[in-house]
Scaffold this active site. Structure first.
Site, PDB file in Angstrom:
ATOM      1  N   THR A 139       9.402  -8.199  -2.211  1.00 27.81           N
ATOM      2  CA  THR A 139       8.986  -9.578  -1.948  1.00 27.81           C
ATOM      3  C   THR A 139      10.104 -10.582  -2.149  1.00 27.81           C
ATOM      4  OG1 THR A 139       6.682  -9.114  -2.536  1.00 27.81           O
ATOM      5  CG2 THR A 139       7.405 -11.396  -2.733  1.00 27.81           C
ATOM      6  N   ASP A 172       5.109  -3.428  -6.112  1.00 28.50           N
ATOM      7  CA  ASP A 172       3.964  -2.524  -6.019  1.00 28.50           C
ATOM      8  C   ASP A 172       4.223  -1.146  -6.597  1.00 28.50           C
ATOM      9  OD1 ASP A 172       2.386  -4.463  -4.924  1.00 28.50           O
ATOM     10  OD2 ASP A 172       2.514  -3.745  -2.860  1.00 28.50           O
TER      11      ASP A 172
END
Length: 365
Positions: A24, A102
């Site tokens: 991200t 994640d």
């Protein structure tokens, strides 16, 4: 908590190697949502006062290609990062891995096992919001990781830096998909915290190794995870553990059980499948679904029943650490063959090798 160690005064003279794998932190907006974009993160850093208007250590950024959302990362990516660190180990003082959140805990855990006798700081970091956004945790996390690696270049650990906390890499789990304090190491305390300055607590650290860095270059692809839930059937578990002929043979099962390692012992079909698996030389490690938990297969009858069919307890290891440790051990060629190898892997899964679980540390493994 021990007294904080004194900050290294000449951190600006350190040289860091930063591996940008994706995630991200450097994503840009697209019609399909945020996605990695080559060169974008470096461009943002070049324009940011935080990375240009203060003395920082020297660093080199190696941008991986392709950049990955960490949901797309696979075990070979762990091996690539470990090899990258190994290849540049003598050239740089410390290392920072920029990673998506994640599966960050898997990578941090895997690196702790793949890099034996590590004696230079490795920090894995990322962000919950891209750096391009006005209210983002990206700059603080990356800048904090860079400063921490330079100030303490000889922490013998793979660590995770997020929102002012330096955590042991094989103890972390992702707790939130939106909170800036995305990671926590459960019952194991932080290695350091950043307030007015960075404080590292020496009594929480692993001991420095005496042997040279050792790189392990393989992990087994034949480990599966099974999450127990009320009503899980023995037939489903059988189909997962014993795939059709011609498919890869399962070598180990990480069983995410209830509470202290309990399972549905009243389900005879389920218990029979586990017994058959262990009789066929498949290792079944019983781990807990609880964030702050420990497996004790003697505490309840539902746990001792699993031990009787050959399951071994995963103690207080996170699922991420237990999975990567299994994959690492099963790929090692120095543990013998046949029953000797099987017994060694089972034994090593139950002892502390990299700080991943409670108990005395077993060095040089």
């Amino acid at each position: 908590m021990g007294a904080p160690k004194v900050l290294t005064p000449n951190y600006v003279n350190k040289k860091l190697y930063i591996m940008y794998t994706g995630g991200t932190i450097g994503m840009a907006k697209t019609d399909q949502g945020y996605a990695p974009k080559p060169g974008f993160l470096q461009g943002l850093m070049n324009k940011s006062p935080a990375f240009n208007n203060q003395p920082l250590p020297k660093y080199v950024i190696s941008e991986y290609s392709p950049l990955l959302d960490s949901s797309n990362m696979v075990p070979t990516d762990w091996l690539n990062v470990a090899k990258d660190i190994y290849d540049h180990y003598d050239e740089y003082d410390a290392f920072v891995v920029i990673h998506g959140t994640d599966t960050l805990a898997y990578t941090a855990s895997a690196l702790s096992f793949l890099l034996g006798n590590l004696n230079k700081t490795v920090i894995v970091t990322g962000s919950q919001i891209p750096m391009v956004e006005p209210y983002s945790d990206a700059t603080n996390n990356l800048l904090g990781a860079i400063m921490a690696a330079a100030m303490y270049p000889h922490l013998p650990e793979v660590t995770v830096y997020f929102k002012g906390s330096l955590l042991r890499g094989n103890r972390v789990q992702k707790l939130s998909s939106w909170d800036f304090a995305a990671f926590d190491s459960g019952a194991f305390p932080p290695l350091g915290t950043w307030g007015g300055s960075l404080e590292i607590f020496s009594d929480h650290l692993l001991s420095a190794p005496t042997q040279p860095l050792q790189l392990y270059e393989k992990v087994s692809p034949n480990v599966i995870t099974i999450l127990l839930y009320p009503g899980i059937t023995g037939d489903l578990v059988r189909r997962l553990i014993f795939p059709p002929k011609g498919d890869a043979r399962v070598e180990a099962v990480l069983l995410l059980a209830f509470g202290m390692g309990n399972g549905p012992d009243a389900n005879q079909e389920f218990m029979d499948v586990l017994a058959e698996a262990t009789q066929h030389g498949i290792i079944v490690v019983d781990s807990t679904q609880c964030f702050r938990g420990i497996v004790d297969l003697t505490h309840y009858a539902t746990g001792s029943a699993l031990a009787k069919v050959g399951c071994i307890g995963g103690m207080d290891m996170t699922p991420d650490a237990a999975f990567t440790k299994l994959a690492w051990l099963l790929a090692r060629t120095d543990l013998g063959q046949g029953d000797e190898r099987l017994n060694k892997v089972k034994s090593l899964m139950q002892v502390n090798l990299r700080g991943e679980m409670m108990g005395p540390l077993v060095p040089n493994m």
